[in-house]
Design a protein around this motif. Structure first.
Motif, mmCIF file in Angstrom:
data_model
loop_
_atom_site.group_PDB
_atom_site.id
_atom_site.type_symbol
_atom_site.label_atom_id
_atom_site.label_comp_id
_atom_site.label_asym_id
_atom_site.label_seq_id
_atom_site.Cartn_x
_atom_site.Cartn_y
_atom_site.Cartn_z
ATOM 1 N N UNK A 167 40.560 35.694 48.476
ATOM 2 C CA UNK A 167 41.230 35.019 47.370
ATOM 3 C C UNK A 167 42.736 35.081 47.589
ATOM 4 N N UNK A 168 43.465 33.993 47.327
ATOM 5 C CA UNK A 168 44.921 34.007 47.528
ATOM 6 C C UNK A 168 45.638 35.091 46.723
ATOM 7 N N UNK A 169 45.067 35.547 45.611
ATOM 8 C CA UNK A 169 45.702 36.570 44.786
ATOM 9 C C UNK A 169 45.414 37.998 45.202
ATOM 10 N N UNK A 170 44.570 38.195 46.219
ATOM 11 C CA UNK A 170 44.170 39.539 46.635
ATOM 12 C C UNK A 170 45.153 40.073 47.681
ATOM 13 N N UNK A 171 46.284 40.574 47.196
ATOM 14 C CA UNK A 171 47.362 41.009 48.087
ATOM 15 C C UNK A 171 46.926 42.132 49.029
ATOM 16 N N UNK A 229 39.705 27.130 52.069
ATOM 17 C CA UNK A 229 38.307 26.713 52.011
ATOM 18 C C UNK A 229 38.061 25.784 50.824
ATOM 19 N N UNK A 230 36.878 25.222 50.770
ATOM 20 C CA UNK A 230 36.495 24.353 49.656
ATOM 21 C C UNK A 230 36.505 25.114 48.333
ATOM 22 N N UNK A 231 36.281 26.440 48.384
ATOM 23 C CA UNK A 231 36.302 27.288 47.188
ATOM 24 C C UNK A 231 37.714 27.751 46.835
ATOM 25 N N UNK A 232 38.717 27.251 47.552
ATOM 26 C CA UNK A 232 40.126 27.589 47.353
ATOM 27 C C UNK A 232 40.473 28.991 47.837
ATOM 28 N N UNK A 233 39.602 29.602 48.653
ATOM 29 C CA UNK A 233 39.940 30.863 49.298
ATOM 30 C C UNK A 233 40.724 30.568 50.571
ATOM 31 N N UNK A 234 41.284 31.605 51.164
ATOM 32 C CA UNK A 234 42.008 31.478 52.419
ATOM 33 C C UNK A 234 41.120 32.013 53.538
ATOM 34 N N UNK A 235 40.949 31.228 54.591
ATOM 35 C CA UNK A 235 40.116 31.618 55.724
ATOM 36 C C UNK A 235 41.000 32.170 56.830
ATOM 37 N N UNK A 236 40.594 33.340 57.365
ATOM 38 C CA UNK A 236 41.312 33.994 58.455
ATOM 39 C C UNK A 236 40.367 34.221 59.621
ATOM 40 N N UNK A 237 40.924 34.201 60.840
ATOM 41 C CA UNK A 237 40.118 34.409 62.047
ATOM 42 C C UNK A 237 40.786 35.431 62.958
ATOM 43 N N UNK A 238 39.951 36.131 63.707
ATOM 44 C CA UNK A 238 40.413 37.085 64.710
ATOM 45 C C UNK A 238 39.596 36.865 65.966
ATOM 46 N N UNK A 239 40.251 36.484 67.088
ATOM 47 C CA UNK A 239 39.491 36.382 68.338
ATOM 48 C C UNK A 239 39.109 37.778 68.813
#
Length: 162
Positions: free
Chosen positions: A123-127, A144-154
C-alpha cells in the motif's frame, strides 16, 4: 520448509501458533495495510495448517529462537520463475530488524531454488514496508489495478547479497 537465521526460525505453522497469530492478525489498526485478517480461528486454522500449495500461496511462522514465541509471518507464492513475497511482524516485535532478517532469509531460499525474481506489492501509505523493500534492494515497477505499488527484486543478480 524450515529456515534458521541468527534470531529466527521460519517454519510451517502449528496448531499452537493460531491464538498468537490471531492476536495480531485481528488487530485491525495494526493490520490496516494487510490482507488476510479478521478471520475466525477455524478459517485461520484451515489456511495455515492445511496442505500447502506453493502456487496458491504459503504462510510461514516466524519464531523468535530464544523465546520460542511467534513474532510474525512470511508469505510466498510461486508463479513460474517468480516468487511473490509478503511479511508481517507483531506490534511488539516491530522496528527491531526481524522483518528484514526473516525476509532476507526467504529471498535467499528463493534464489537458491532457482527463482529469477521476487515481487511484492505494498500500500502506498505503508511507510515501514516501503522502507523495508528499499533496504532489501527491491525497485518500483508500477501501480497495480488495486492501487498498490509493485516492487521487484532480481534474485539471480542479488543472490550473493541477500
Amino acid at each position: 520448509m524450515e529456515i534458521v537465521t541468527s534470531r529466527c526460525l521460519i517454519r510451517p505453522f502449528f496448531e499452537s501458533d493460531i491464538s498468537d497469530f490471531m492476536a495480531y492478525r485481528n488487530d485491525m489498526d495494526w493490520m490496516r495495510f494487510q490482507g488476510f485478517k479478521g478471520l475466525t480461528r477455524e478459517e485461520y486454522r484451515e489456511a495455515l495448517i492445511s496442505e500447502t500449495d506453493e502456487t496458491r500461496g504459503v504462510q510461514l511462522a516466524v519464531i523468535h529462537r530464544e523465546t520460542d514465541r511467534l513474532i510474525g509471518d512470511l508469505y510466498y507464492r510461486v508463479d513460474g520463475d517468480t516468487c511473490w513475497i509478503g511479511y508481517t511482524i507483531t506490534p511488539d516485535s516491530a522496528q527491531q530488524g526481524y522483518a528484514a532478517e526473516a525476509t532476507q532469509a526467504l529471498l535467499q531460499r528463493c534464489a537458491c531454488r532457482g527463482f529469477h525474481r521476487a515481487l511484492a506489492d505494498v500500500s502506498p501509505g505503508n511507510a515501514a514496508s516501503l522502507a523495508l523493500l528499499h533496504k532489501l534492494g527491491f525497485r518500483y515497477v508500477e501501480r497495480t489495478a488495486d492501487d498498490d505499488l509493485l516492487f521487484a527484486l532480481p534474485l539471480i543478480e542479488s543472490s550473493e547479497r541477500v
